[in-house]
Design an enzyme around this catalytic site. Structure first.
Site, PDB file in Angstrom:
ATOM      1  N   ASP A   1       0.878  -1.173   0.000  1.00  0.00           N
ATOM      2  CA  ASP A   1       0.000   0.000   0.000  1.00  0.00           C
ATOM      3  C   ASP A   1       0.910   1.216   0.000  1.00  0.00           C
ATOM      4  O   ASP A   1       2.136   1.089   0.180  1.00  0.00           O
ATOM      5  CB  ASP A   1      -0.893   0.003   1.260  1.00  0.00           C
ATOM      6  N   SER A   2       0.318   2.396  -0.134  1.00  0.00           N
ATOM      7  CA  SER A   2       1.122   3.618  -0.100  1.00  0.00           C
ATOM      8  C   SER A   2       1.616   3.902   1.326  1.00  0.00           C
ATOM      9  O   SER A   2       2.584   4.620   1.501  1.00  0.00           O
ATOM     10  CB  SER A   2       0.281   4.786  -0.601  1.00  0.00           C
TER      11      SER A   2
ATOM     12  N   CYS B   1      -4.335  -1.609  -1.765  1.00  0.00           N
ATOM     13  CA  CYS B   1      -4.533  -0.181  -1.986  1.00  0.00           C
ATOM     14  C   CYS B   1      -5.573  -0.080  -3.097  1.00  0.00           C
ATOM     15  O   CYS B   1      -5.367  -0.631  -4.182  1.00  0.00           O
ATOM     16  CB  CYS B   1      -3.210   0.435  -2.438  1.00  0.00           C
TER      17      CYS B   1
ATOM     18  N   GLU C   1      -3.277   8.902   8.379  1.00  0.00           N
ATOM     19  CA  GLU C   1      -1.815   8.800   8.549  1.00  0.00           C
ATOM     20  C   GLU C   1      -1.363   9.546   9.803  1.00  0.00           C
ATOM     21  O   GLU C   1      -0.379   9.180  10.431  1.00  0.00           O
ATOM     22  CB  GLU C   1      -1.087   9.352   7.309  1.00  0.00           C
TER      23      GLU C   1
ATOM     24  N   CYS D   1     -11.010   2.874   0.214  1.00  0.00           N
ATOM     25  CA  CYS D   1      -9.605   3.213   0.437  1.00  0.00           C
ATOM     26  C   CYS D   1      -9.234   2.477   1.714  1.00  0.00           C
ATOM     27  O   CYS D   1      -9.981   2.528   2.708  1.00  0.00           O
ATOM     28  CB  CYS D   1      -9.452   4.720   0.620  1.00  0.00           C
TER      29      CYS D   1
ATOM     30  N   HIS E   1      -7.179   3.042   3.894  1.00  0.00           N
ATOM     31  CA  HIS E   1      -6.920   3.880   5.069  1.00  0.00           C
ATOM     32  C   HIS E   1      -8.209   4.142   5.870  1.00  0.00           C
ATOM     33  O   HIS E   1      -8.147   4.404   7.065  1.00  0.00           O
ATOM     34  CB  HIS E   1      -6.367   5.253   4.652  1.00  0.00           C
TER      35      HIS E   1
END
Ligand code: DGL
Length: 258
Positions: free
Chosen positions: A7-8, A70, A147, A179, A181
């Protein structure tokens, strides 16, 4: 089995956590491309380029299977393998799980701008059910909040509330967290949508892999192992990753240059 996951940043750990919960014990290699995060605001060409580099890196770790944890990268990866290694993406399984949670076929989608613009969910869902209607809302501010670890924070509540209004106006029956996240902000998002089901990629993908790879929970006492790689400094990432993966622990933490 060795499973490579990328993932990022932190988001894909929500998928890794589901795999640790649901798959038989395996050796996981996780790459968080933190130096180049966020992916969701980048162009298709850039995301495709990053995806190829990340898959090459995972492949160099001798994995048997790779997972694009992701949505933004999954949205532009339309194949099922990379250099002869199977690749699982999150869009199909998440779309299928959403359809199971509707009667009137009205589905809401919260995702990054890249995922919304790719139309990957809209296309997949209409392929699965041509009568389904997807209302999408790009939610770019949620990734930096996740994040930063602003979980269940008044600011996150406000932004979540603001983003879901478009979906609630269309009377959607469930909301795809498009997403990886977003599950980190589940408390705020659940408050914003009331009792509508939120559909996460982690469990949807894990059950899909169990079916596709014919996996079954073994009675073997072997424990999964987790190697973590990031492309930028570990400090903040490691603190949050340890919290997200609890009760699981990681076996190694490594900083790499792709
Ligand atoms: N977690 C990622 C996703 O599922 C991307 C977040 C980002 O880097 O923008 O789309």
């Amino acid at each position: 089995m060795r499973i490579g996951v990328f993932d990022s940043g932190l988001g894909g750990l929500t998928v890794l956590k589901s795999m640790l919960d649901l798959l038989p014990p395996a050796d996981f290699v996780y790459l968080g491309d933190t130096a180049r995060l966020p992916y969701g605001s980048k162009s298709a060409a850039t995301i495709e380029n990053y995806t190829e580099q990340n898959l090459k890196f995972l492949k160099s770790k001798n994995v048997d299977v790779m997972v694009i944890a992701c949505n933004s990268a999954s949205a532009y990866f339309l194949k099922t393998e990379f250099e002869n290694t199977p690749v699982f993406t999150v869009i199909g399984p998440t779309a299928e799980a959403a359809l199971l949670n509707t009667q009137n076929k009205k589905i809401g989608l919260l995702a990054t701008r890249a995922t919304v613009n790719s139309q990957a969910y809209q296309k997949k869902i209409s392929e699965l059910d041509s009568e389904a209607i997807v209302t999408a809302q790009a939610s770019p501010l949620l990734v930096p909040f996740a994040e930063e670890g602003l979980i269940d924070d008044p600011l996150t509540n406000l932004i979540s509330f603001r983003y879901v209004q478009t979906l609630l106006k269309e009377n959607v029956e469930c909301v795809i967290l498009g997403c990886t996240h977003y599950p980190l902000l589940i408390h705020s998002l659940q408050k914003a949508v009331g009792d509508l089901p939120l559909i996460e990629s982690g469990p949807a993908l894990s059950y899909h892999m169990i079916r596709e790879l014919n996996l079954s929970k073994s009675t073997e006492k072997k424990k999964s192992t987790v190697e973590i790689y990031t492309t930028d400094q570990l400090g903040h990432f490691q603190i949050w990753a340890e919290k997200i993966l609890q009760p699981y622990t990681c076996d190694s933490w490594n900083l790499i240059n792709l």
